[in-house]
Scaffold this active site. Sequence first.
Site, mmCIF file in Angstrom:
data_model
loop_
_atom_site.group_PDB
_atom_site.id
_atom_site.type_symbol
_atom_site.label_atom_id
_atom_site.label_comp_id
_atom_site.label_asym_id
_atom_site.label_seq_id
_atom_site.Cartn_x
_atom_site.Cartn_y
_atom_site.Cartn_z
ATOM 1 N N ASN A 108 0.720 -1.422 0.143
ATOM 2 C CA ASN A 108 0.174 0.158 -0.020
ATOM 3 C C ASN A 108 1.010 1.131 0.055
ATOM 4 O O ASN A 108 1.441 1.570 1.175
ATOM 5 C CB ASN A 108 -1.067 -0.030 1.101
ATOM 6 C CG ASN A 108 -1.796 1.259 1.534
ATOM 7 O OD1 ASN A 108 -1.805 2.076 0.558
ATOM 8 N ND2 ASN A 108 -2.261 1.354 2.678
ATOM 9 N N LYS A 165 -0.020 4.311 -0.448
ATOM 10 C CA LYS A 165 -0.569 5.451 0.332
ATOM 11 C C LYS A 165 -0.251 6.713 -0.843
ATOM 12 O O LYS A 165 -0.280 6.669 -1.898
ATOM 13 C CB LYS A 165 -0.187 5.905 1.638
ATOM 14 C CG LYS A 165 -0.192 4.450 2.498
ATOM 15 C CD LYS A 165 0.152 4.693 3.850
ATOM 16 C CE LYS A 165 -0.202 3.325 4.737
ATOM 17 N NZ LYS A 165 0.060 3.440 6.102
ATOM 18 N N HIS A 224 -9.754 1.775 4.847
ATOM 19 C CA HIS A 224 -8.310 1.939 5.576
ATOM 20 C C HIS A 224 -8.491 2.803 6.615
ATOM 21 O O HIS A 224 -9.139 3.720 6.455
ATOM 22 C CB HIS A 224 -7.189 2.313 4.394
ATOM 23 C CG HIS A 224 -5.834 2.139 5.183
ATOM 24 N ND1 HIS A 224 -5.466 3.163 6.043
ATOM 25 C CD2 HIS A 224 -4.939 1.214 4.807
ATOM 26 C CE1 HIS A 224 -4.238 2.735 6.300
ATOM 27 N NE2 HIS A 224 -3.697 1.521 5.793
ATOM 28 N N GLU A 248 -6.693 4.940 7.656
ATOM 29 C CA GLU A 248 -6.318 6.562 7.280
ATOM 30 C C GLU A 248 -7.608 7.188 6.730
ATOM 31 O O GLU A 248 -7.782 8.258 6.670
ATOM 32 C CB GLU A 248 -4.978 6.545 6.570
ATOM 33 C CG GLU A 248 -3.995 6.265 7.378
ATOM 34 C CD GLU A 248 -2.606 5.586 6.559
ATOM 35 O OE1 GLU A 248 -2.678 5.725 5.305
ATOM 36 O OE2 GLU A 248 -1.692 5.164 7.265
ATOM 37 N N GLU A 301 -5.621 -4.751 10.756
ATOM 38 C CA GLU A 301 -4.683 -3.602 10.701
ATOM 39 C C GLU A 301 -4.903 -2.755 12.083
ATOM 40 O O GLU A 301 -5.739 -2.008 11.921
ATOM 41 C CB GLU A 301 -4.660 -2.506 9.520
ATOM 42 C CG GLU A 301 -4.324 -3.250 8.248
ATOM 43 C CD GLU A 301 -3.702 -2.213 7.291
ATOM 44 O OE1 GLU A 301 -2.614 -2.724 6.692
ATOM 45 O OE2 GLU A 301 -4.422 -1.505 6.783
ATOM 46 N N GLY A 326 2.324 2.206 10.725
ATOM 47 C CA GLY A 326 3.447 3.594 10.706
ATOM 48 C C GLY A 326 4.174 3.497 11.794
ATOM 49 O O GLY A 326 4.819 4.767 12.170
ATOM 50 N N SER A 382 3.229 -2.191 10.315
ATOM 51 C CA SER A 382 4.864 -2.132 10.657
ATOM 52 C C SER A 382 5.462 -3.460 10.245
ATOM 53 O O SER A 382 6.420 -4.125 10.766
ATOM 54 C CB SER A 382 5.209 -1.807 11.772
ATOM 55 O OG SER A 382 4.648 -0.663 12.361
HETATM 56 P P1 PGA Z 1 2.817 0.328 7.564
HETATM 57 O O1 PGA Z 1 1.298 0.576 7.087
HETATM 58 O O2 PGA Z 1 3.364 -1.014 6.947
HETATM 59 O O3 PGA Z 1 3.544 1.386 7.148
HETATM 60 O O4 PGA Z 1 2.554 0.133 9.166
HETATM 61 C C1 PGA Z 1 0.485 -0.411 6.671
HETATM 62 C C2 PGA Z 1 -0.873 -0.001 6.256
HETATM 63 O O5 PGA Z 1 -1.355 1.112 6.589
HETATM 64 O O6 PGA Z 1 -1.749 -0.503 5.164
#
Ligand code: PGA
Length: 256
Positions: A10, A12, A97, A99, A167, A173, A211
């Site tokens: 992903n 983003k 997601h 976010e 998630e 993140g 992560s």
């Molecule tokens: P990350 O994000 O691997 O940077 O923690 C995962 C995601 O938001 O899909």
Amino acid sequence: MTPRPLIAGNWKMNLRSDEIRSFAEHLARTPEVADPAVDVVLFPSAPYLSLLATCLEDTPVEVGAQDLHPEQSGAHTGDVSAPQLLDVGCVWALCGHSERRQDHGESDDLVARKYRAAGDAGLRPILCIGETAEEREAGLTSEVLSRQLGQALAGGDTSESIGVAYEPVWAIGSGRSATPEIAQEAHAFIRTEIQRLCGPEVGCRILYGGSVKASNCRDLLRQSEVDGFLIGGASLDPVEFADIIRRCVGLGPSAG
Ligand code: PGA
């Protein structure tokens, strides 16, 4: 039967044309990408879907959208529909997601409509769910997961295979991945819920996200309930992403 692991990147709101071209070139030179023991998919920002699909034409890597509108067309400035995504070479779509839930106030109801619109149009939706740190500390994890799943899968799901990404918001993140035990426990709960809602025979792939990197992917994928990953930060570097694929290939079902 255990599904083949799905390794999803992903991106983003990151990467531009030149970076995307060289990323695709790097993947094309990574033989494990074409290994039948894994499936690989990348989720670029919407303007680059077509470019990425073209760059990956000669590879088995598929392309997906990070979001979609629940309607097929119409007066929705700035939005993109499932038929448009299919038209530019998308196979997958993320729905809900965290976010998007945070930045755009997406409700479970809206996410459920997006999930159904994607599936109805012929995309393979991945429903993203997960609890915040506060919800976990308050002992609400199961309740949150159950609510998020319940809306999208209400009335069952006739897809060949349901895609869900667990998630936990606190792991995204943060550099603080869920432990393999936490992922295993949450995934087992999610699988049971999916079967309760859609019937015991339904196929589903439950990805873990938060992560994930080359150094922790094997321990997570060794968990029987973890069917792959949704990877943010570590998917931006083609070397690290290819390394993750390489490490997962050895653990895929057809690798024995
Ligand atoms: P990350 O994000 O691997 O940077 O923690 C995962 C995601 O938001 O899909």
